[in-house]
Write a protein that holds these residues in place. Structure first.
Motif, PDB file in Angstrom:
ATOM      1  N   PRO A 214       9.548  -1.559 -17.538  1.00 28.80           N
ATOM      2  CA  PRO A 214       9.905  -1.242 -16.144  1.00 28.80           C
ATOM      3  C   PRO A 214       9.651   0.216 -15.787  1.00 28.80           C
ATOM      4  CG  PRO A 214      11.596  -2.596 -17.171  1.00 28.80           C
ATOM      5  CD  PRO A 214      10.675  -2.164 -18.269  1.00 28.80           C
ATOM      6  N   ARG A 215       9.959   1.129 -16.713  1.00 30.83           N
ATOM      7  CA  ARG A 215       9.759   2.548 -16.409  1.00 30.83           C
ATOM      8  C   ARG A 215       8.279   2.860 -16.267  1.00 30.83           C
ATOM      9  NH1 ARG A 215      12.082   6.609 -20.698  1.00 30.83           N
ATOM     10  NH2 ARG A 215      13.952   5.385 -20.215  1.00 30.83           N
ATOM     11  N   THR A 216       7.452   2.282 -17.140  1.00 29.66           N
ATOM     12  CA  THR A 216       6.010   2.525 -17.049  1.00 29.66           C
ATOM     13  C   THR A 216       5.447   1.976 -15.740  1.00 29.66           C
ATOM     14  OG1 THR A 216       5.827   2.399 -19.459  1.00 29.66           O
ATOM     15  CG2 THR A 216       3.804   2.132 -18.184  1.00 29.66           C
ATOM     16  N   LEU A 217       5.870   0.786 -15.347  1.00 31.31           N
ATOM     17  CA  LEU A 217       5.369   0.207 -14.098  1.00 31.31           C
ATOM     18  C   LEU A 217       5.826   1.026 -12.893  1.00 31.31           C
ATOM     19  CD1 LEU A 217       5.758  -3.633 -14.770  1.00 31.31           C
ATOM     20  CD2 LEU A 217       3.745  -2.158 -15.076  1.00 31.31           C
ATOM     21  N   HIS A 218       7.042   1.555 -12.949  1.00 28.97           N
ATOM     22  CA  HIS A 218       7.504   2.420 -11.854  1.00 28.97           C
ATOM     23  C   HIS A 218       6.654   3.682 -11.777  1.00 28.97           C
ATOM     24  CE1 HIS A 218      10.171   4.471  -9.056  1.00 28.97           C
ATOM     25  NE2 HIS A 218      10.172   5.510  -9.887  1.00 28.97           N
ATOM     26  N   GLN A 219       6.325   4.262 -12.939  1.00 30.30           N
ATOM     27  CA  GLN A 219       5.480   5.459 -12.943  1.00 30.30           C
ATOM     28  C   GLN A 219       4.099   5.143 -12.373  1.00 30.30           C
ATOM     29  OE1 GLN A 219       5.650   6.494 -17.077  1.00 30.30           O
ATOM     30  NE2 GLN A 219       7.517   7.702 -16.867  1.00 30.30           N
ATOM     31  N   SER A 221       3.385   2.796 -10.179  1.00 32.37           N
ATOM     32  CA  SER A 221       3.537   2.622  -8.729  1.00 32.37           C
ATOM     33  C   SER A 221       3.571   3.977  -8.033  1.00 32.37           C
ATOM     34  CB  SER A 221       4.809   1.836  -8.417  1.00 32.37           C
ATOM     35  OG  SER A 221       4.781   0.563  -9.022  1.00 32.37           O
ATOM     36  N   THR A 222       4.312   4.894  -8.616  1.00 30.15           N
ATOM     37  CA  THR A 222       4.366   6.242  -8.045  1.00 30.15           C
ATOM     38  C   THR A 222       2.991   6.903  -8.081  1.00 30.15           C
ATOM     39  OG1 THR A 222       6.656   6.440  -8.814  1.00 30.15           O
ATOM     40  CG2 THR A 222       5.532   8.472  -8.227  1.00 30.15           C
ATOM     41  N   SER A 223       2.238   6.688  -9.175  1.00 28.05           N
ATOM     42  CA  SER A 223       0.883   7.247  -9.285  1.00 28.05           C
ATOM     43  C   SER A 223      -0.032   6.662  -8.220  1.00 28.05           C
ATOM     44  CB  SER A 223       0.320   6.969 -10.681  1.00 28.05           C
ATOM     45  OG  SER A 223       1.087   7.602 -11.675  1.00 28.05           O
ATOM     46  N   ALA A 224       0.165   5.367  -7.908  1.00 28.52           N
ATOM     47  CA  ALA A 224      -0.667   4.747  -6.877  1.00 28.52           C
ATOM     48  C   ALA A 224      -0.464   5.444  -5.535  1.00 28.52           C
ATOM     49  CB  ALA A 224      -0.347   3.265  -6.770  1.00 28.52           C
ATOM     50  N   LEU A 225       0.776   5.846  -5.261  1.00 27.77           N
ATOM     51  CA  LEU A 225       1.045   6.553  -4.004  1.00 27.77           C
ATOM     52  C   LEU A 225       0.474   7.964  -4.028  1.00 27.77           C
ATOM     53  CD1 LEU A 225       4.689   5.652  -2.894  1.00 27.77           C
ATOM     54  CD2 LEU A 225       2.511   4.672  -2.194  1.00 27.77           C
ATOM     55  N   SER A 226       0.754   8.695  -5.106  1.00 28.46           N
ATOM     56  CA  SER A 226       0.317  10.087  -5.163  1.00 28.46           C
ATOM     57  C   SER A 226      -1.203  10.202  -5.206  1.00 28.46           C
ATOM     58  CB  SER A 226       0.930  10.780  -6.390  1.00 28.46           C
ATOM     59  OG  SER A 226       0.520  10.131  -7.582  1.00 28.46           O
ATOM     60  N   GLY A 227      -1.870   9.215  -5.790  1.00 36.14           N
ATOM     61  CA  GLY A 227      -3.330   9.287  -5.904  1.00 36.14           C
ATOM     62  C   GLY A 227      -4.066   8.870  -4.663  1.00 36.14           C
ATOM     63  N   THR A 228      -3.398   8.159  -3.739  1.00 32.29           N
ATOM     64  CA  THR A 228      -4.088   7.661  -2.548  1.00 32.29           C
ATOM     65  C   THR A 228      -3.461   8.140  -1.248  1.00 32.29           C
ATOM     66  OG1 THR A 228      -2.727   5.662  -2.508  1.00 32.29           O
ATOM     67  CG2 THR A 228      -4.766   5.569  -3.794  1.00 32.29           C
ATOM     68  N   GLY A 229      -2.261   8.703  -1.337  1.00 38.16           N
ATOM     69  CA  GLY A 229      -1.575   9.097  -0.108  1.00 38.16           C
ATOM     70  C   GLY A 229      -0.995   7.915   0.648  1.00 38.16           C
ATOM     71  N   TYR A 236       3.751  -6.495  -8.672  1.00 41.74           N
ATOM     72  CA  TYR A 236       4.363  -7.817  -8.775  1.00 41.74           C
ATOM     73  C   TYR A 236       3.790  -8.510 -10.000  1.00 41.74           C
ATOM     74  CZ  TYR A 236       5.559  -6.925  -3.886  1.00 41.74           C
ATOM     75  OH  TYR A 236       6.042  -6.370  -2.724  1.00 41.74           O
ATOM     76  N   LEU A 237       4.646  -9.193 -10.747  1.00 41.94           N
ATOM     77  CA  LEU A 237       4.214  -9.930 -11.930  1.00 41.94           C
ATOM     78  C   LEU A 237       4.435 -11.421 -11.720  1.00 41.94           C
ATOM     79  CD1 LEU A 237       5.628  -7.673 -14.807  1.00 41.94           C
ATOM     80  CD2 LEU A 237       3.367  -7.609 -13.745  1.00 41.94           C
ATOM     81  N   LEU A 238       3.532 -12.218 -12.264  1.00 45.04           N
ATOM     82  CA  LEU A 238       3.660 -13.671 -12.181  1.00 45.04           C
ATOM     83  C   LEU A 238       4.687 -14.156 -13.204  1.00 45.04           C
ATOM     84  CD1 LEU A 238      -0.091 -14.683 -11.841  1.00 45.04           C
ATOM     85  CD2 LEU A 238       1.688 -15.068 -10.131  1.00 45.04           C
ATOM     86  N   ASP A 239       5.631 -15.008 -12.750  1.00 43.10           N
ATOM     87  CA  ASP A 239       6.578 -15.579 -13.705  1.00 43.10           C
ATOM     88  C   ASP A 239       6.036 -16.909 -14.234  1.00 43.10           C
ATOM     89  OD1 ASP A 239       6.927 -17.440 -11.707  1.00 43.10           O
ATOM     90  OD2 ASP A 239       8.910 -16.723 -11.114  1.00 43.10           O
ATOM     91  N   ASP A 240       6.866 -17.627 -14.967  1.00 42.41           N
ATOM     92  CA  ASP A 240       6.407 -18.876 -15.575  1.00 42.41           C
ATOM     93  C   ASP A 240       6.038 -19.927 -14.536  1.00 42.41           C
ATOM     94  OD1 ASP A 240       6.780 -17.742 -18.025  1.00 42.41           O
ATOM     95  OD2 ASP A 240       8.787 -18.588 -18.321  1.00 42.41           O
ATOM     96  N   ASN A 241       6.594 -19.791 -13.319  1.00 43.96           N
ATOM     97  CA  ASN A 241       6.270 -20.741 -12.246  1.00 43.96           C
ATOM     98  C   ASN A 241       5.123 -20.241 -11.369  1.00 43.96           C
ATOM     99  OD1 ASN A 241       8.398 -22.494 -13.002  1.00 43.96           O
ATOM    100  ND2 ASN A 241       9.863 -21.164 -11.942  1.00 43.96           N
ATOM    101  N   ALA A 247       8.246  -6.208  -9.811  1.00 42.05           N
ATOM    102  CA  ALA A 247       8.653  -5.599 -11.075  1.00 42.05           C
ATOM    103  C   ALA A 247       8.937  -4.115 -10.934  1.00 42.05           C
ATOM    104  CB  ALA A 247       7.568  -5.797 -12.139  1.00 42.05           C
ATOM    105  N   ALA A 248       8.245  -3.448  -9.998  1.00 38.93           N
ATOM    106  CA  ALA A 248       8.452  -2.016  -9.797  1.00 38.93           C
ATOM    107  C   ALA A 248       7.828  -1.643  -8.468  1.00 38.93           C
ATOM    108  CB  ALA A 248       7.818  -1.206 -10.926  1.00 38.93           C
ATOM    109  N   GLY A 249       8.271  -0.506  -7.925  1.00 38.59           N
ATOM    110  CA  GLY A 249       7.702  -0.078  -6.655  1.00 38.59           C
ATOM    111  C   GLY A 249       8.081   1.351  -6.330  1.00 38.59           C
TER     112      GLY A 249
END
Length: 558
Positions: A214-219, A221-229, A236-241, A247-249
């Motif tokens: 979870p911490r890595t995915l949050h980081q 997500s934050t990188s996606a914002l900082s790198g693109t503005g 989002y992750l696919l579950d068994d269904n 998962a993070a944002g």
């Protein structure tokens, strides 16, 4: 049309004094490429193909090949930097020794004019050239192609003819010859730029670490914002269904949720289904605080690993903007790293579950083979003793001795199993105590005479002791299962830098060089000791017993 036509530019009429286009032979009658030039071009292409040289080394090959191909006095290759400046990266011929690494003016210069036109120009001799005072003749400037911006320029200087009559005139064939090298130079420059961008992105994303998922995915997500503005990003992750679960944002979640599943179609699901990135433009709904009625772009990039979709990365762009190629490339990189992280997490969890399952099965076998058998024997011996009380009381000692022996064996087995069930036991009690308990259980379980030469607890890293313990355990099991041994020796020696474990038996022995399909014990021992940088010696022969010596660094020294 006359026999001479403009190639790569228009004569005269430029914004830079003394710069003209290039004229030469007609395109339908090009000069044949000399063998030497073809060989130089092949060398450059070969270096690019095999990645043998870095950018500047390739550009040096280009400078030398161009100068020789045009029989010119000098050639300089410069790259166009991100800030719009030109920097000399390679030079060949009559140039100043300190020219490489210097900057070349772009404004009001022949190089700048060639970049602006994106075609070859010729600068007359004099102060307009890149090398004032060094090259008296004209200079041919050919731009290096690039993906989003030109890669730079190749400048070729002619020599002034004897007697001051001026250098030879550059023509279309000369431009064509330089062009053979310019394409390769462009590839080298673009490759270097791509590597620099990746290094920058990698620095932003950070190195793969051992952080929880979870911490890595949050980081990320934050990188996606900082790198693109962007305004908001989420993974989002696919579950068994096969349902996407957040998962993070980072950023306002409601803006992204509107874009992902509200006013806009379910772009995230579409990206997962198509297994390709999707850029969807939509209009933010009215009335929501902070919402902008202008068109907003939502980027959804599926998380793919080993050809399997694991989820999707969504990033909402600012109102009125549209993601550029760099933004899409960056988000694809973030999605790739997220996919790799999620996949690795799944693999680790699967491996841990498999290891736990195997360990449970092994302990179940151990309980069945040792404690369960001992309890059965105790029950049988007790029943025999009870019957002997009434019928043959003088012979009751025999079944009671049998019961006592089995109880002691079961107790030793239980101690050994409990020791193995406690991961911290080895660290708390030490390697010598662990080997002693293992030998005690081995002796009573298999009826084999044992001898231990263990000494005091040696100094060593826990991982080293754990590995030696597992090797001893494996060697003892082999002695019991395959060797039919009557005597076993376990010796532990320690030096300031290494620990040595020896397990020897007087069993049937075997050929260490032969293949034994399905027997993985020796291979497991070799792999374990190799991970520590140690060695494993196996001394054995049919009928002569087996001696295994494992030697490993203590792990206390760098």
């Amino acid at each position: 049309m006359t026999g001479r036509t403009a190639v790569g530019g228009v004569s005269g009429g430029t914004g830079v004094t003394g710069v003209t286009g290039v004229t030469g032979a007609t395109p339908d009658a090009p000069r044949a490429v000399p063998a030497g030039t073809a060989a130089d071009v092949a060398d450059v292409n070969d270096a690019l193909l095999h990645g043998q040289l870095d950018r500047d080394s390739v550009l040096r090959l280009v400078a030398g090949g161009v100068r020789r191909g045009l029989a010119a006095a000098a050639c300089v290759v410069s790259t166009l930097e991100r800030d719009g400046t030109l920097v000399v990266r390679a030079a060949d011929g009559r140039v100043r020794p300190d020219l490489v690494g210097t900057g070349i003016p772009v404004a009001d210069s022949p190089a700048g004019e060639a970049l602006r036109r994106r075609e070859a120009v010729v600068a007359g001799p004099g102060p307009t050239t890149a090398w004032p005072g060094s090259v008296p003749g004209p200079v041919l400037v050919v731009p290096i192609p690039g993906r989003e911006r030109p890669g730079g320029v190749i400048e070729v200087a002619d020599v002034e003819s004897p007697g001051g009559a001026g250098g030879r005139r550059f023509g279309a064939d000369d431009v064509r010859t330089v062009g053979l090298f310019a394409g390769a130079a462009g590839m080298a420059v673009e490759h270097d730029r791509g590597c620099a961008d990746l290094e920058l992105s990698a620095a932003v994303l950070g190195a793969p670490g051992a952080d929880p998922l979870p911490r890595t995915l949050h980081q990320l997500s934050t990188s996606a914002l900082s790198g693109t503005g962007g305004l908001a990003a989420a993974i989002y992750l696919l579950d068994d269904n096969l349902t996407l679960r957040r998962a993070a944002g980072a950023g306002p979640a409601e803006l992204l949720e509107d874009g992902a599943s509200g006013a806009a179609p379910n772009v995230a699901q579409a990206a997962v289904a198509s297994r390709a990135p999707i850029v969807h433009q939509h209009v933010q709904p009215e009335g929501r605080p902070g919402a902008d009625r202008r068109t907003t772009a939502l980027v959804c990039v599926p998380l793919m690993s080993r050809d399997v979709v694991l989820g999707v990365l969504c990033c909402l762009c600012p109102a009125g903007s549209y993601p550029g190629r760099r933004d899409l490339a960056y988000l694809s990189m973030v999605a790739g790293k997220a996919a790799m992280t999620v996949d690795s997490s799944h693999l680790v969890a699967s491996a841990q579950e498999k290891a736990a399952q195997e360990e449970r099965q092994r302990l179940a076998r151990e309980l069945h083979d040792s404690v369960s058998q001992a309890l059965y024997g105790i029950a049988l011996g007790a029943r025999t003793a009870r019957e002997s009380i009434g019928q043959e009381p003088e012979r009751i000692d025999q079944p009671l001795a049998y019961v006592l022996q089995l109880a002691e064996a079961g107790l030793a087995d239980m101690r050994a199993l409990i020791f193995e069930l406690r991961p911290q036991a080895l660290a708390e009690e030490g390697l010598v105590a662990a080997l002693g308990k293992q030998l005690a259980a081995f002796r009573v379980r298999h009826g084999v005479r044992t001898r231990a030469v263990l000494g005091n607890e040696p100094a060593g890293a826990f991982k080293v002791k754990q590995t030696l313990y597992r090797i001893a355990q494996e060697a003892l099991q082999n002695a019991a299962k395959h060797a039919d041994a009557k005597n076993v020796l376990v010796r532990l020696d320690a030096s300031p830098t290494a620990l040595t474990l020896e397990v020897a038996d007087d069993g049937v022995g075997f050929d260490p060089g032969a293949s034994y399909p399905g027997h993985l014990g020796l291979r497991s021992m070799r792999e374990r000791i190799a991970e520590l940088g140690g060695t494993l010696e196996i001394h054995s022969a049919p009928g002569e017993g087996t001696r295994i010596v494992a030697r490993a660094p203590t792990g206390l020294w760098p």
